[in-house]
Design an enzyme around this catalytic site. Structure first.
Site, short mmCIF file in Angstrom:
data_model
loop_
_atom_site.label_atom_id
_atom_site.label_comp_id
_atom_site.label_asym_id
_atom_site.label_seq_id
_atom_site.Cartn_x
_atom_site.Cartn_y
_atom_site.Cartn_z
N HIS A 118 0.82 -1.21 0.00
CA HIS A 118 0.00 0.00 0.00
C HIS A 118 0.86 1.26 0.00
O HIS A 118 0.54 2.24 -0.68
CB HIS A 118 -0.90 -0.04 1.24
N HIS A 150 -10.74 3.22 -0.74
CA HIS A 150 -10.91 2.76 0.65
C HIS A 150 -11.79 1.52 0.63
O HIS A 150 -12.81 1.44 1.29
CB HIS A 150 -11.50 3.88 1.52
#
Ligand SMILES: Nc1ncnc2c1ncn2[C@@H]1O[C@H](COP(=O)(O)OP(=O)(O)O)[C@@H](O)[C@H]1O
Ligand SMILES: [Mg+2]
Lengths: 252, 81, 754, 81
Positions: free
Chosen positions: C54, C103
């Site tokens: 990430h 998200h």
């Protein structure tokens, strides 16, 4: 937000400006932590030909304004109840006092909620019946032109103004509702479908003397067809400016 | 009719902006004796017939699946005296 | 006992849980080489989280480079890829920054809070560039509309986005709602934010100037999202050395939009008074990321007193404070002489601000916790010199068969009669994929800030930037997982050209691109092939169209079990309008206006809405991409708006001409009479999804000029009808009342979600 | 530390759409024994020092002025056992 007076109107050229309206009346707009539509209210006042004066929640001084707008938004996040915490801001002490003495006050959305929390208007605003936030162009009927903020409309006039709220259902006991109706203090009513479950389709009300008006719809977002559904909201701002000029404010 | 109450509170480790906003407002209003506030939900359920153990178990399941979000909330079930 | 650097040196053989933290053995070895000793538990925490997929982009980096390598020749980029968000010059001294982020996983676990904090995160990215956030868009993807879990996820996500963005005072002006079974256990919640600033207000995440102070401000730090950032690191610190406590830590973050609203106003006042030297938001990896990036970007050193960080939860250990992803926090670099004023501004907005460190010229990031040294690292090795992988790629075994499975008339039954076409249209219009989305968009405030000129359901959102001149920007996001599944290279380009076309349809000149690449596991060579092809397609497309990629986000590991989602690159295009009063709306509003179809229609139904909705079929090739045709079409649409030639314009995409006409009629509240061009098969004419097409409505007096303009630019143009009455009529085929269409269009969402 | 709980419920005559929505959802989920639901708020206040009568009075005033809106809500104050 820092300077005392908005000098450069942030409004597109010629957008909905009513050239015939009086110039110079000073109208304050309070910014609370979490206010959102304060700039838009300032812009609408300027567009109507007034002088817009930003007021700060922590400052108890109203800087000599002729009227006050309590704008939309989520003051203090509206976490407890809408308007519940803003009611205790220092500026509100001054607003409440001046309002009792006849200072015209317009509460829009969060400002309406705040006016009920501060007991300047009866009733309360509860969670929308749908339990959802609703933003849409709403048809309204101006029921009363006998207030400081709606004198420029014809009673019965239909207008289109955005609503946008999550807790906009006007509630009050039957006695209060009956009194509001019989005294002509229901100022605007929803037409078509009721967006939030307000009792008796009430969108806005006034105090007995017509100086204090609270409504859930946002007239400041209907001053220019480029950025809103109409310019139907302009009348709230031109009405008060005209009243200032003719000196009839608070003396209905 | 008998009433069962379900109290739902955010888990202690979860941020509670609502409680924080209230806690921050209290001293400004002169209430100094309250040091911490957490805000939750209270459900008053009216049940059909008597409050048997089965009913309580049913309410508990309802709390688990609908009234509370177990990811972030805890709940308690009690019969209102 | 705190694991200090001293202790690390003294106990080189201590076993460390690097595997549980998601670090590979060679990665751990590299850390030891960098440090010349074993890392402390705090250092291990920092490296593990910053070297996660990430944060480090370790699997995607080698591919993303193409965005820079193939960057078109342009001088509009004031800040390029690599910062929190790119910055684009829109003229008149204004600059715009925009970026999209995902998200996805948090929104599945807790839809409301996951989506809400997604909005919060992207807004802070934009804010950290020095801009005032002015608009949001939210491309969303969910499982099958009727699935019970979709009834949990979709309403929660929508309420969360609205709950956060509305409370911040940001209009949500666009987005997408897409359904596909592949998103059932893995919805996609992407959020885009646009911000505006003057050129001179651009801020960078740099800790320059030794002696300057590091100020952490915003919410207090709690135990939120610890470990959440390194997707693989399910392990907690309970087993690790050091002060890591075993207390329960939340797996979900709760957003506090009011705190963020104050943070926005506070930052804007800080910028206006020129009180910050550099600034960085705290998002994924929290303080680990902010401190190491600020120091690394400036090439300086930094010292931090970690015990000064204001905590919400006093039981947090130092590793946890470093990794916490508590929301609504920022980190600024402030000159000592400005500190007092900085703190005064923060107080005015009720924002907690604390000096937690100091910039120095040591070239190292050192962190103390209660007077003990817990971190001593070269910041670049944490922030920018993470591992880079060239993951194996493999064209999926089934790809050839998938592509060969063309939706020919022979293979999939097509409606033949007018009655069948009519029934098909009504079914498609009422499917959630194509139905009216106002159940969603009515939950978003589109008016706040008073500058929204177009919002959903228009082709692109348009906001005014300067009230005096009317300067404004348009933004649109698009993505099509079905097309991308059939051909990832073309699919990414189709997402690009659709967003590009949407922006041009409003009259805006497309300027720049952001993207969010949602894919399955990078460790799956077939997924990695999809990813590589999509990036290559997007980079090539941007190069040819002449619009640079300014930033974006990669989201891997979107899968349920081992089944990946449809590969879903979501592309956002930003455009500029010199005067927003010239914007072109979608709706047919004036009786008598002539309707033209621009572009060429072919029999292209691979991956189409029709094949999916009517036959549950996915196969064949997606529509052909013709970048030159897209550019010419865009030029015509922009010129027409500038010259005031068109009354309405709407691009063609999912569902083809039929759906475009329905939407334009419903939006404008009129009907239309359509005559399909001669020689066109009615079904293909109505439902094909050929790209590079749009419909425009022109008043009769402008008809000739319009035609000339298209001819001059080589854009195929056909007059296909007239705005008329209260029904949509396709001559010789069918007629259907606009009211009936509206009822069908509007019923889907309320029926599903209440 | 001692805890005082303030429960705030809408007055019975005020419409409670949240409670209604829950009540409507329960049978759909197979919970048939619950006939009525009202939803309110629960505040857990941590007070400074002992829970004296004065403290309780303070909490009561805080509830009256801030935590509840007496126009539409009732409240009760109790010390958590
Ligand atoms: N798909 C992409 N295309 C272009 N740039 C990307 C992409 N993904 C990430 N980036 C860039 O890489 C940098 C780091 O991304 P990210 O970690 O998301 O930023 P942040 O640290 O602000 O969260 C950013 O500049 C971002 O724009
Ligand atoms: Mg960032």
């Amino acid at each position: 937000m820092t300077g005392p007076v908005v000098t450069t109107p942030t409004v597109s050229a010629g957008a909905g400006v009513d050239r015939s309206s009086p110039v110079g009346a000073r109208i304050g707009v309070v910014t609370f932590p979490g206010s959102l539509d304060d700039r838009d209210a300032l812009r609408a006042i300027v567009a109507a030909g007034g002088t817009a004066v930003p007021l700060w929640h922590a400052d108890a001084d109203l800087h000599g304004v002729d009227a006050v707008v309590l704008p939309g938004g989520f003051s203090y996040g509206d976490y407890l109840r809408t308007g519940a915490i803003a009611r205790f801001a220092p500026v509100m002490t001054a607003v409440v006092e001046a309002a009792h003495d006849g200072l015209p006050v317009l509460g829009i959305c969060n400002g309406f909620q705040l006016l009920t929390e501060a007991h300047l208007l009866p009733g309360a605003l509860a969670r929308n019946a749908s339990l959802r936030f609703v933003c849409r162009d709403q048809r309204l009927r101006v029921e009363s032109s006998a207030t400081a903020w709606t004198s420029g409309y014809a009673a019965g006039q239909e207008i289109v103004v955005p609503v946008k709220n999550g807790e906009g259902a006007y509630v009050a006991d039957d006695a209060t509702l009956d009194a509001l109706e019989s005294e002509g203090r229901v100022v605007v009513r929803y037409l078509g479908s009721n967006p939030n479950g307000s009792y008796r389709d009430i969108a806005g009300i006034a105090n007995a003397s017509g100086t204090i008006v609270g409504l859930m719809p946002h007239p400041e977002h209907a001053i220019d067809p480029l950025t809103g559904p109409s310019r139907d909201g302009m009348g709230f701002f031109t009405s008060i400016l005209r009243r200032m000029l003719t000196g009839t404010v608070g003396a209905r | 009719m008998p009433r069962v109450v379900v109290d739902v509170m955010l888990k202690p480790e979860i941020l509670d902006p609502q409680g924080q906003a209230v806690a921050a407002a209290l001293p400004r209003l002169g209430f100094d004796g309250i040091v911490r506030v957490r805000q939750g939900k209270r459900f008053e359920l009216t049940v059909d017939g008597e409050v048997t153990d089965d009913r309580i178990a049913e309410v508990r399941r309802a709390a688990e699946t609908l009234l509370a979000n177990p990811v972030i909330e805890d709940f308690t079930v009690r019969v209102e005296p | 006992m705190t694991d200090t650097t001293e202790r690390a040196t003294a106990s080189p053989d201590l076993e460390q849980p690097y595997g549980a933290l998601g670090l590979a053995e060679d990665e751990y070895a590299r850390i030891r080489t960098i440090l010349g000793r074993r890392p402390t538990s705090s250092e291990l925490a920092m490296y593990s989280v910053m070297w996660s997929e990430h944060c480090s982009y370790k699997s995607s980096k080698v591919h993303l480079r193409q965005f820079a390598e193939k960057k078109p020749d342009t001088d509009i980029l004031l800040v390029g890829i690599g910062e929190n968000a790119g910055v684009v010059d829109i003229g008149q001294g204004y600059a715009v920054t925009f970026k999209i982020e995902s998200h996805n996983h948090p929104s599945y676990v807790e839809p409301y809070q996951g989506a809400a904090t997604g909005v919060g995160g992207i807004v802070r990215d934009i804010l950290s560039m020095g801009a005032r956030p002015v608009a949001i868009a939210d491309p969303l993807r969910f499982g099958p509309p009727e699935a019970p879990d979709t009834a949990r996820v979709l309403p929660g996500v929508v309420a969360g986005i609205g709950g956060y963005a509305n409370c911040l005072g940001l209009p949500t002006i666009g987005g997408e709602v897409v359904f596909d079974p592949s998103y059932a256990g893995n919805p996609l919640v992407n959020a885009l934010c646009v911000g505006v600033m003057r050129h001179e207000d651009i801020k960078l995440a740099k800790a320059t100037g030794p002696g300057n102070l590091v100020v952490l401000f915003g919410s207090r730090t709690g135990g939120d999202g610890i470990g959440g950032v390194s997707v693989l690191a399910s392990a907690t610190f309970s087993g690790s050395e050091g002060t890591g406590s075993t207390a329960k830590r939340p797996s979900v973050q709760v957003g506090d939009p009011f705190a963020e609203k104050l943070l926005i106003e506070c930052c804007l006042q800080l910028y206006a008074e020129d009180l910050v030297v550099g600034i960085q938001d705290l998002g994924g990896a929290g303080l680990s990321c902010a401190t190491s990036e600020l120091a690394s970007n400036a090439g300086t050193g930094m010292h931090v007193w970690l015990d000064r960080v204001p905590l919400r939860d006093a039981s947090l250990g130092c590793e946890e404070i470093l990794m916490s992803e508590s929301q609504e926090r920022m980190c600024a670099i402030v000159e000592p002489r400005r500190l007092e004023r900085f703190l005064a501004v923060a107080r005015r907005w009720d924002v907690t601000a604390t000096v937690i460190g100091e910039v120095n010229d040591t070239g190292r990031l050192t962190i103390d916790f209660h007077d003990e040294r817990i971190v001593d690292v070269p910041p670049r090795t944490v922030a920018h010199e993470g591992p880079v992988y060239q993951r194996p790629l493999h064209r999926p075994a089934g790809q050839d068969a998938l592509v060969a499975d063309e939706p020919t008339a022979h293979r999939l039954a097509r409606p033949g009669t007018g009655a069948e076409l009519r029934a098909t249209l009504l079914r498609m219009v009422s499917s959630p994929e194509l139905a009216d989305k106002s159940w969603v968009t009515d939950q978003y405030d589109r008016y706040v800030q008073g500058n929204t000129v177009l919002a959903a359901p228009e082709d692109a959102g348009v906001v005014r930037v300067d009230a005096h001149t009317g300067l404004g920007v348009a933004v649109a996001t698009d993505g099509n997982g079905r097309y991308t599944m059939l051909d990832p290279y073309a699919g990414a380009q189709l997402a690009l050209v659709e967003a590009y076309r949407n922006v041009a349809t409003t009259g805006a000149v497309p300027l720049a691109v952001t993207n969010c690449l949602n894919f399955g596991s990078p460790e799956d060579p077939e997924v990695m092939w999809q990813f590589a092809e999509a990036v290559r397609g997007l980079a090539d497309g941007c190069q040819t169209l002449g619009i640079p990629v300014t930033g974006g986000n990669v989201s891997f590991y979107n899968q349920t079990g081992t089944t990946p989602i449809l590969p879903t690159p979501v592309v956002g295009v930003l455009g500029v309008l010199d005067d927003v009063a010239r914007r072109t709306p979608v709706g047919f509003r004036h009786e008598g206006d002539m309707i033209f179809l621009l572009g060429q229609t072919r029999d292209e139904l691979g991956g189409s809405s029709w094949a999916h909705l009517e036959h549950g079929h996915l196969g064949g090739r997606p529509p052909r991409v013709d970048l030159d045709a897209e550019r010419e079409l865009a030029e015509v649409l922009v010129a027409a708006s500038r010259d005031g030639l068109v009354e309405a314009a709407h691009d063609l995409s999912n569902g083809g001409l039929a759906i475009t006409l329905v939407e334009a009629c419903l939006r404008g509240g009129t009907g239309a009479r359509i005559v399909l061009p001669e020689g066109v098969d009615p079904f293909v004419g109505l439902f094909s999804e050929s790209a590079a097409r749009a419909v425009v409505a022109v008043s009769r007096s402008e008809e000739l000029r319009r035609r000339d303009m298209c001819v001059a630019r080589g854009v195929p143009v056909a007059r296909i009808g007239v705005v008329l009455g209260s029904a949509l009529e396709v001559q010789d085929q069918f007629i259907v009342a606009v009211d009936e269409l509206r009822a069908a269009h509007q019923s889907a969402f309320p029926a599903l979600f209440g």
